[in-house]
Design a protein around this motif. Sequence first.
Motif, PDB file in Angstrom:
ATOM      1  N   ASP A 250       0.843  -1.288   0.058  1.00 14.19           N
ATOM      2  CA  ASP A 250      -0.001  -0.044  -0.074  1.00 14.19           C
ATOM      3  C   ASP A 250       0.788   1.424  -0.005  1.00 14.19           C
ATOM      4  O   ASP A 250       0.296   2.333  -0.117  1.00 14.19           O
ATOM      5  CB  ASP A 250      -0.985   0.009   1.072  1.00 14.19           C
ATOM      6  N   TYR A 274      -7.943   4.619  -4.349  1.00 17.66           N
ATOM      7  CA  TYR A 274      -6.986   3.591  -4.476  1.00 17.66           C
ATOM      8  C   TYR A 274      -6.961   2.945  -3.054  1.00 17.66           C
ATOM      9  O   TYR A 274      -7.212   1.577  -2.937  1.00 17.66           O
ATOM     10  CB  TYR A 274      -5.615   4.076  -4.748  1.00 17.66           C
ATOM     11  N   THR A 276      -9.225   2.554  -0.570  1.00 10.89           N
ATOM     12  CA  THR A 276     -10.484   1.864  -0.391  1.00 10.89           C
ATOM     13  C   THR A 276     -10.976   0.882  -1.159  1.00 10.89           C
ATOM     14  O   THR A 276     -11.984   0.186  -1.162  1.00 10.89           O
ATOM     15  CB  THR A 276     -11.522   3.027  -0.343  1.00 10.89           C
ATOM     16  N   SER A 277     -10.152   0.487  -2.327  1.00  7.78           N
ATOM     17  CA  SER A 277     -10.550  -0.472  -3.174  1.00  7.78           C
ATOM     18  C   SER A 277      -9.894  -1.719  -2.615  1.00  7.78           C
ATOM     19  O   SER A 277      -9.010  -1.977  -1.970  1.00  7.78           O
ATOM     20  CB  SER A 277      -9.729   0.143  -4.719  1.00  7.78           C
ATOM     21  N   SER A 278     -10.331  -2.751  -3.379  1.00  6.05           N
ATOM     22  CA  SER A 278      -9.996  -4.208  -3.210  1.00  6.05           C
ATOM     23  C   SER A 278      -8.575  -4.283  -3.913  1.00  6.05           C
ATOM     24  O   SER A 278      -8.027  -3.645  -4.637  1.00  6.05           O
ATOM     25  CB  SER A 278     -10.906  -5.280  -3.832  1.00  6.05           C
ATOM     26  N   GLU A 279      -7.981  -5.401  -3.606  1.00  9.70           N
ATOM     27  CA  GLU A 279      -6.525  -5.693  -4.081  1.00  9.70           C
ATOM     28  C   GLU A 279      -6.566  -5.861  -5.734  1.00  9.70           C
ATOM     29  O   GLU A 279      -5.972  -5.203  -6.309  1.00  9.70           O
ATOM     30  CB  GLU A 279      -5.826  -7.022  -3.529  1.00  9.70           C
ATOM     31  N   GLU A 280      -7.666  -6.604  -6.182  1.00 10.67           N
ATOM     32  CA  GLU A 280      -7.588  -6.669  -7.416  1.00 10.67           C
ATOM     33  C   GLU A 280      -7.975  -5.322  -8.376  1.00 10.67           C
ATOM     34  O   GLU A 280      -6.969  -4.715  -9.377  1.00 10.67           O
ATOM     35  CB  GLU A 280      -8.900  -7.594  -7.830  1.00 10.67           C
ATOM     36  N   ASP A 281      -8.882  -4.352  -7.745  1.00 16.06           N
ATOM     37  CA  ASP A 281      -8.899  -3.177  -8.198  1.00 16.06           C
ATOM     38  C   ASP A 281      -7.772  -2.017  -8.063  1.00 16.06           C
ATOM     39  O   ASP A 281      -7.517  -1.458  -8.736  1.00 16.06           O
ATOM     40  CB  ASP A 281     -10.163  -2.476  -7.491  1.00 16.06           C
ATOM     41  N   LYS A 282      -7.049  -2.252  -6.925  1.00 16.63           N
ATOM     42  CA  LYS A 282      -5.690  -1.544  -6.676  1.00 16.63           C
ATOM     43  C   LYS A 282      -4.887  -1.944  -7.876  1.00 16.63           C
ATOM     44  O   LYS A 282      -4.458  -0.971  -8.538  1.00 16.63           O
ATOM     45  CB  LYS A 282      -4.977  -1.822  -5.388  1.00 16.63           C
TER      46      LYS A 282
END
Length: 443
Positions: A250, A274, A276-282
């Motif tokens: 992060d 960024y 607050t997003s899921s790992e996939e969305d990050k």
Amino acid sequence: MSVINPIKLLLVSLLIWFLIYIQIPAEYIYTGSLFFPILTLVSFLLAFIFGVISLKRSSVKVIGVPPVKKLKQIIYFMFLLGFAGVLLKIYVGYFNSEIFSADNVFEQRLENMNKELTGGFMGIIGSILFPFAFVSLLMVLYNFRIFSKTFIFLSIIFGSYPFIETVFMGGRTIIALLGTTLIFVLIASYNKNSMIASRKVLWFGKQLFKLPEFFFKKRFFIPFILLTILFTTYSFNVVNSRLQRFGYGDATLKVWEREDYQWVKFNDDFKATYYTSSEEDKARMIGYYSLKHYFAHGMVEYVRLVNHLDSTTGYFYGQYEFSVFFKFFRAFGVPLKSTKDMQTKLDRKAVYSTFFGPFYLDFGIFGIIILFFWGRFIKRVYIHAQNRNTQYVVFYGYLSTIIITSAFINFILGSSSYYLFAFFIALFLFKFWPNNLVLKKTQ
């Protein structure tokens, strides 16, 4: 033949940069004035444009189309050179630089980047020869009707080696360089070998270039979109694999904001989304940003480079841009500067500073004169390509790539210049190879 005017290619390059730059969710930071860097950049661009305009078509001597026999002999000869180069590259990759035999290719690549001549003398010879396989492939594709299917297949196999090696090592630059060149040559081949009509591409009512009507049909457009998605996904994986290796997690955005890294300030909205997003969305957000940054940061890095350097008259006069050829002389003990020595002048390493950044480092403001004659040279190649001379068609495909990416990257820097050398040798061969050379077995 419909090939794109070099000035139009330059304008398209600047337009692409602008459209991507305004999408960057961050502010680039720099020190110093904008005036002198922009003045030199505009001077470089104008010098190139005036060089192109100054050469009139009537002053360029028409070159006759070579006989089919001569054309095939030269392409076969270049294929053999490339074939030998590919074999040497594979050998060196296994036993010298150990890229192909390493447990961790990325780690081995990082280690080799800090060394000179990791492949030894064989590595140098292999690096000089293997681009001929790609150049011969371009010529085969442009003249595919005169070659057997077997030779076309072999040309594709060995001419594709640079793509395979680049993917294996997790790179992108060579794929972009050769892939774009391949597209330009395929368009030229299609225009030559097909009677299908072309469609004009307009910008504010002015024609930029023509593309074959086939390019707007589903059977081309859908595979092209799929390949674009595939390359984008590959780029995302490259970026995220590197980030996992360095373990930023992060903290990625904070690391990229540092002065010794990308030196940007991310928009608050982007950062909030960024974190607050899921790992996939990050991973997807980082991938998209990195791909845009890949295209956009060169202009800012050019400003940073010019403001950092003390000399306005250049430093190395070609040694930096064409360092791979000076390696050959260093291998024989000639006391020339190493790449590591020259990089001491760079405040920021491992970044792109447009086509003109390395050029300014080498030649400073004297580059204005050189770019004027570079423009005249490219105009000459362009005119010969319009006349369907094979050697100039494929060369102009490569030069078109250099021009259309000039707002982002210098594609004749470093190992990419091996391809420039191969194209020049091709021009030499076509000029001096006998028209009626007969090859016979001796009793």
